[in-house]
Write a protein that holds these residues in place. Sequence first.
Motif, short mmCIF file in Angstrom:
data_model
loop_
_atom_site.label_atom_id
_atom_site.label_comp_id
_atom_site.label_asym_id
_atom_site.label_seq_id
_atom_site.Cartn_x
_atom_site.Cartn_y
_atom_site.Cartn_z
N GLY A 43 0.81 -1.21 0.00
CA GLY A 43 0.00 0.00 0.00
C GLY A 43 0.84 1.26 0.00
O GLY A 43 2.07 1.22 -0.12
N SER A 44 0.17 2.39 0.16
CA SER A 44 0.87 3.67 0.24
C SER A 44 1.57 3.78 1.58
O SER A 44 1.03 3.34 2.61
N LYS A 45 2.75 4.36 1.58
CA LYS A 45 3.51 4.42 2.82
C LYS A 45 4.44 5.63 2.85
O LYS A 45 4.77 6.20 1.82
N VAL A 46 4.84 5.96 4.06
CA VAL A 46 5.79 7.03 4.31
C VAL A 46 6.93 6.44 5.13
O VAL A 46 6.67 5.73 6.11
N PHE A 47 8.16 6.70 4.71
CA PHE A 47 9.32 6.28 5.48
C PHE A 47 9.99 7.53 6.03
O PHE A 47 10.39 8.40 5.26
N LEU A 48 10.10 7.59 7.35
CA LEU A 48 10.83 8.67 8.02
C LEU A 48 12.18 8.09 8.40
O LEU A 48 12.26 7.23 9.28
N SER A 49 13.23 8.51 7.75
CA SER A 49 14.58 8.09 8.10
C SER A 49 15.08 9.06 9.15
O SER A 49 15.14 10.26 8.90
N VAL A 50 15.41 8.53 10.34
CA VAL A 50 15.83 9.39 11.44
C VAL A 50 17.09 8.82 12.10
O VAL A 50 17.26 7.61 12.16
N PRO A 51 17.98 9.70 12.60
CA PRO A 51 19.20 9.22 13.26
C PRO A 51 18.93 8.40 14.52
O PRO A 51 19.44 7.31 14.68
N GLY A 123 27.57 6.05 11.28
CA GLY A 123 26.88 4.77 11.35
C GLY A 123 25.41 4.93 11.67
O GLY A 123 24.77 4.02 12.21
N LEU A 124 24.87 6.10 11.37
CA LEU A 124 23.46 6.41 11.60
C LEU A 124 22.81 6.75 10.27
O LEU A 124 23.49 6.97 9.27
N LEU A 125 21.49 6.85 10.28
CA LEU A 125 20.76 7.30 9.09
C LEU A 125 20.62 8.81 9.14
O LEU A 125 20.40 9.38 10.21
N THR A 126 20.69 9.44 7.99
CA THR A 126 20.43 10.87 7.92
C THR A 126 18.92 11.09 7.95
O THR A 126 18.13 10.17 7.74
N ARG A 127 18.52 12.31 8.18
CA ARG A 127 17.10 12.64 8.22
C ARG A 127 16.58 12.78 6.79
O ARG A 127 17.12 13.55 5.99
N ALA A 128 15.54 12.01 6.48
CA ALA A 128 14.94 12.05 5.16
C ALA A 128 13.48 11.61 5.26
O ALA A 128 13.09 10.96 6.23
N VAL A 129 12.69 11.99 4.26
CA VAL A 129 11.28 11.60 4.19
C VAL A 129 11.02 11.07 2.78
O VAL A 129 11.36 11.74 1.80
N PHE A 130 10.43 9.87 2.72
CA PHE A 130 10.07 9.26 1.44
C PHE A 130 8.58 8.93 1.47
O PHE A 130 8.13 8.20 2.35
N VAL A 131 7.84 9.46 0.52
CA VAL A 131 6.42 9.14 0.37
C VAL A 131 6.31 8.23 -0.85
O VAL A 131 6.80 8.58 -1.93
N VAL A 132 5.66 7.08 -0.67
CA VAL A 132 5.60 6.04 -1.69
C VAL A 132 4.15 5.69 -1.97
O VAL A 132 3.39 5.40 -1.04
N ASP A 133 3.77 5.69 -3.26
CA ASP A 133 2.38 5.34 -3.59
C ASP A 133 2.18 3.83 -3.54
O ASP A 133 3.13 3.07 -3.30
N GLY A 134 0.96 3.39 -3.78
CA GLY A 134 0.61 1.98 -3.70
C GLY A 134 1.31 1.09 -4.71
O GLY A 134 1.34 -0.13 -4.56
N GLN A 135 1.91 1.68 -5.74
CA GLN A 135 2.64 0.91 -6.75
C GLN A 135 4.15 0.94 -6.49
O GLN A 135 4.93 0.48 -7.32
N GLY A 136 4.56 1.50 -5.36
CA GLY A 136 5.97 1.53 -5.01
C GLY A 136 6.76 2.69 -5.61
O GLY A 136 7.98 2.73 -5.53
N ARG A 137 6.06 3.66 -6.18
CA ARG A 137 6.72 4.81 -6.81
C ARG A 137 6.86 5.95 -5.80
O ARG A 137 5.93 6.27 -5.07
#
Length: 165
Positions: A43-51, A123-137
């Motif tokens: 499905g549609s999803k949001v990934f919050l990459s946080v340190p 060795g941490l993740l940088t701060r980023a936001v990814f919004v992904v539609d139901g088709q993985g785009r």
Amino acid sequence: MQVTFKGTPMTLIGQPLKPGEQMPGFTLCGPELEKVESEMLTGSKVFLSVPSLDTGVCDAQVRRFNQAAAAFRGVTVYAVSMDLPFAQARWCGAAGVERVRVLSDFREREFGKATGTLIKELGLLTRAVFVVDGQGRLTHVEYVGEVAQHPDYDAALAAIHALQG
């Protein structure tokens, strides 16, 4: 893509993602130390990459998305960090976060490498936001230039609302 941590330039491992691309595959670790494959997150999803959830900006960011998630229909929000799953669960309980699912990249660092968010020096993740539609785009991508700063909440929330029609 250049990011800094408290003004010091950092090296990101992996290639930065762009809107319109497919979200790459990865494996994360769930709250019970189980493997969570990206294909399992449908499905549609949001990934919050946080340190780290135990820092002020990360805490505020995940709490803000947790509150906003009440209005999301059919969109799942994931906060991804290098924190151990036990620390993530403790933080969620203390913070009252119930609408954002936390996942850890501590084992394989696949998410960080696949999304270009792994900070070599820390060795941490940088701060980023990814919004992904139901088709993985990817419909929205933001790499925050200074790790210690907040993302553009308005732009991310607008992208999430656009997924809902």
